[in-house]
Design a protein around this motif. Structure first.
Motif, PDB file in Angstrom:
ATOM      1  N   ARG A  23       0.736  -1.182  -0.169  1.00 54.33           N
ATOM      2  CA  ARG A  23      -0.041   0.106   0.107  1.00 54.33           C
ATOM      3  C   ARG A  23       0.945   1.105  -0.046  1.00 54.33           C
ATOM      4  O   ARG A  23       1.932   1.385   0.931  1.00 54.33           O
ATOM      5  CB  ARG A  23      -0.830   0.023   1.058  1.00 54.33           C
ATOM      6  CG  ARG A  23      -1.913  -1.313   0.910  1.00 54.33           C
ATOM      7  CD  ARG A  23      -2.809  -1.601   2.503  1.00 54.33           C
ATOM      8  NE  ARG A  23      -3.636  -2.757   1.957  1.00 54.33           N
ATOM      9  CZ  ARG A  23      -3.915  -3.459   2.899  1.00 54.33           C
ATOM     10  NH1 ARG A  23      -3.495  -3.467   4.117  1.00 54.33           N
ATOM     11  NH2 ARG A  23      -4.450  -4.568   2.602  1.00 54.33           N
ATOM     12  N   VAL A  32      -8.444   2.649  -1.812  1.00 51.84           N
ATOM     13  CA  VAL A  32      -9.237   1.708  -0.640  1.00 51.84           C
ATOM     14  C   VAL A  32      -8.971   0.045  -0.852  1.00 51.84           C
ATOM     15  O   VAL A  32      -8.666  -0.444  -1.902  1.00 51.84           O
ATOM     16  CB  VAL A  32     -10.642   1.695  -0.609  1.00 51.84           C
ATOM     17  CG1 VAL A  32     -11.146   3.497  -0.394  1.00 51.84           C
ATOM     18  CG2 VAL A  32     -11.279   1.501  -2.041  1.00 51.84           C
ATOM     19  N   GLN A  33      -8.877  -0.608   0.393  1.00 51.69           N
ATOM     20  CA  GLN A  33      -8.705  -2.013   0.111  1.00 51.69           C
ATOM     21  C   GLN A  33      -9.467  -2.880  -0.659  1.00 51.69           C
ATOM     22  O   GLN A  33      -8.884  -3.537  -1.296  1.00 51.69           O
ATOM     23  CB  GLN A  33      -8.608  -2.494   1.723  1.00 51.69           C
ATOM     24  CG  GLN A  33      -8.033  -4.001   1.893  1.00 51.69           C
ATOM     25  CD  GLN A  33      -7.963  -4.335   3.304  1.00 51.69           C
ATOM     26  OE1 GLN A  33      -7.347  -3.629   4.115  1.00 51.69           O
ATOM     27  NE2 GLN A  33      -8.471  -5.243   3.744  1.00 51.69           N
ATOM     28  N   ASP A  34     -10.721  -2.394  -0.823  1.00 47.79           N
ATOM     29  CA  ASP A  34     -11.546  -2.974  -1.384  1.00 47.79           C
ATOM     30  C   ASP A  34     -11.393  -2.991  -2.920  1.00 47.79           C
ATOM     31  O   ASP A  34     -11.703  -3.696  -3.940  1.00 47.79           O
ATOM     32  CB  ASP A  34     -13.101  -2.739  -1.197  1.00 47.79           C
ATOM     33  CG  ASP A  34     -13.654  -3.390   0.011  1.00 47.79           C
ATOM     34  OD1 ASP A  34     -12.970  -4.392   0.790  1.00 47.79           O
ATOM     35  OD2 ASP A  34     -14.755  -2.832   0.468  1.00 47.79           O
ATOM     36  N   ASP A  35     -10.510  -2.084  -3.599  1.00 45.69           N
ATOM     37  CA  ASP A  35     -10.146  -1.809  -4.648  1.00 45.69           C
ATOM     38  C   ASP A  35      -8.994  -2.304  -5.050  1.00 45.69           C
ATOM     39  O   ASP A  35      -8.551  -2.379  -6.256  1.00 45.69           O
ATOM     40  CB  ASP A  35     -10.352  -0.291  -5.279  1.00 45.69           C
ATOM     41  CG  ASP A  35     -11.562   0.128  -5.017  1.00 45.69           C
ATOM     42  OD1 ASP A  35     -12.644  -0.651  -5.104  1.00 45.69           O
ATOM     43  OD2 ASP A  35     -11.978   1.462  -4.934  1.00 45.69           O
TER      44      ASP A  35
END
Length: 303
Positions: A23, A32-35
Motif C-alpha cells: 500500500r 481503498v482496500q476493497d479496490d
C-alpha cells in the motif's frame, strides 16, 4: 487447408494481492482496500487466490472477485490446507466435496488451475498419493457431482452449479525430498496433474518434470525465500525456460526426477511470483512479462 500451429497461453502473475507493504508502493496512495484486486488485475493477467488455503471461502466472495476483475483474467485457487496439511491427503472425499461446493464455480470462465501445496513434513507414500489423485475431479461436471456430496455444515453457504463446463487443471507442489522420485512423475503423468516448478532458494525440492499438458511455476525467491527479488539475469533465464515449455519442449538442462516428457505442440504456462515481503512480486512479474513479449494487461480470448 493447413492447420495453424498450436499456441500456448502464458500467464504471469502474483500470489495473493492483499499485503500491507504494497500500500503506497505497488498500490497508489489512498486506494481503498476493497479496490486492490481490481487494480492488481489490470497490472497482471492472473493471480493465485491464497485465502482459500486458510479457510473455505463463501460463494459471494468468489462472485465479488469475479466481478472485480476484467474480461480475460484468470485465477488459480490454492486448495484448503485442511486437505493437505491437517488430513494429509487421507480420508478427504468429504473435505474435497466441501471445497468444490464452497463457491469456486462462481469464478466461471476465470477459474484456472487448482493448486495443492503439500507440507514439508509429508513424505511420498505411493498409496496415499494415488488415492488422493484418484479423487480429484478432471472436469467441472465431475467436480459438480462431487460437490453434491458436501457435508451438512455447508448448508446455506454452498454453490453447486458450474456455469462453464470443461476440464479442470490440478497442480501439486511438493516440499519433502522423498518426492524427487521417478515414481512421482509417472503417477502425476498418469493422472494429468502438473508437478509445480517451485523456486524456493534451495529450501525445498526443485523439480522440472513435465507431468501434464500445462506447466505451473511458483517463484518464491532464489536467494531468500519470500523476500529476494529476481535479477535481470534471473528473469532472462526464466523467460528462456518458459519459452521452451510453452513451445512443447523442455530446457536442455531440465532438473528432473524422472524421464523426459513426450514433445507436445504447445503447453500453457502459469507462473506466479510469491516473493511479496519487499514488494518485488509485481515488479518481477511485469519484468518477466516484458521479456516474453506479453501484453501488460489481461487479454480476453480472441483479442
Amino acid at each position: 487447408m493447413p492447420t495453424s500451429p498450436a499456441r500456448a497461453a502464458i500467464r504471469i502473475g502474483i500470489s495473493g494481492w492483499r499485503y500491507a507493504p504494497w500500500r503506497g508502493t505497488f498500490y497508489p496512495k489512498g486506494l481503498v482496500q476493497d479496490d486492490e484486486l481490481a487494480y492488481a488485475s489490470h497490472q497482471v493477467p492472473t493471480i493465485e487466490i491464497n485465502g482459500s488455503f486458510y479457510s473455505l471461502q463463501r460463494p459471494e466472495r468468489y462472485q465479488r472477485w469475479y466481478e472485480a476483475t476484467p474480461r480475460g483474467f484468470v485465477f488459480s485457487v490454492k486448495a484448503p490446507r485442511y486437505v493437505t496439511h491437517i488430513r494429509r491427503l487421507a480420508d478427504v472425499r468429504a473435505p474435497l466435496a466441501n471445497f468444490f461446493a464452497s463457491g469456486v464455480f462462481n469464478l466461471r470462465e476465470k477459474l484456472g488451475p487448482v493448486l495443492w501445496q503439500l507440507p514439508p513434513s509429508l513424505p511420498f507414500e505411493p498409496g496415499r498419493l494415488e488415492a488422493f489423485l484418484k479423487l480429484l475431479p478432471q472436469d467441472t461436471q465431475a467436480a459438480q457431482a462431487l460437490a453434491r456430496s458436501r457435508e451438512a455444515r455447508m448448508s446455506g453457504r454452498a454453490r453447486i452449479k458450474a456455469h462453464v463446463h470443461g476440464p479442470l487443471r490440478h497442480a501439486l507442489e511438493v516440499r519433502h525430498p522423498s518426492f524427487a522420485d521417478p515414481a512421482v512423475a509417472d503417477m502425476l503423468r498418469h493422472y494429468g496433474v502438473a508437478l509445480v516448478v517451485a523456486d524456493t532458494a534451495g529450501k525445498w525440492p526443485y523439480l522440472e518434470d513435465v507431468t501434464a499438458g500445462f506447466m505451473y511455476l511458483r517463484l518464491h525467491g532464489d536467494q531468500e525465500i519470500y523476500v529476494s527479488g529476481y535479477t535481470d539475469q534471473a528473469l532472462d533465464r526464466w523467460a528462456a525456460r518458459i519459452s521452451r515449455w510453452a513451445a512443447g519442449a523442455e530446457p536442455a538442462d531440465a532438473r528432473r526426477a524422472g524421464g523426459p516428457a513426450a514433445a507436445a505442440p504447445a503447453r500453457d504456462v502459469y507462473c506466479y511470483f510469491d516473493n511479496d515481503v519487499k514488494v518485488r512480486a509485481p515488479e518481477d512479474a511485469r519484468g518477466l512479462m516484458r521479456r516474453l513479449g506479453l501484453p501488460m494487461a489481461p487479454q480476453a480470448p480472441g483479442d
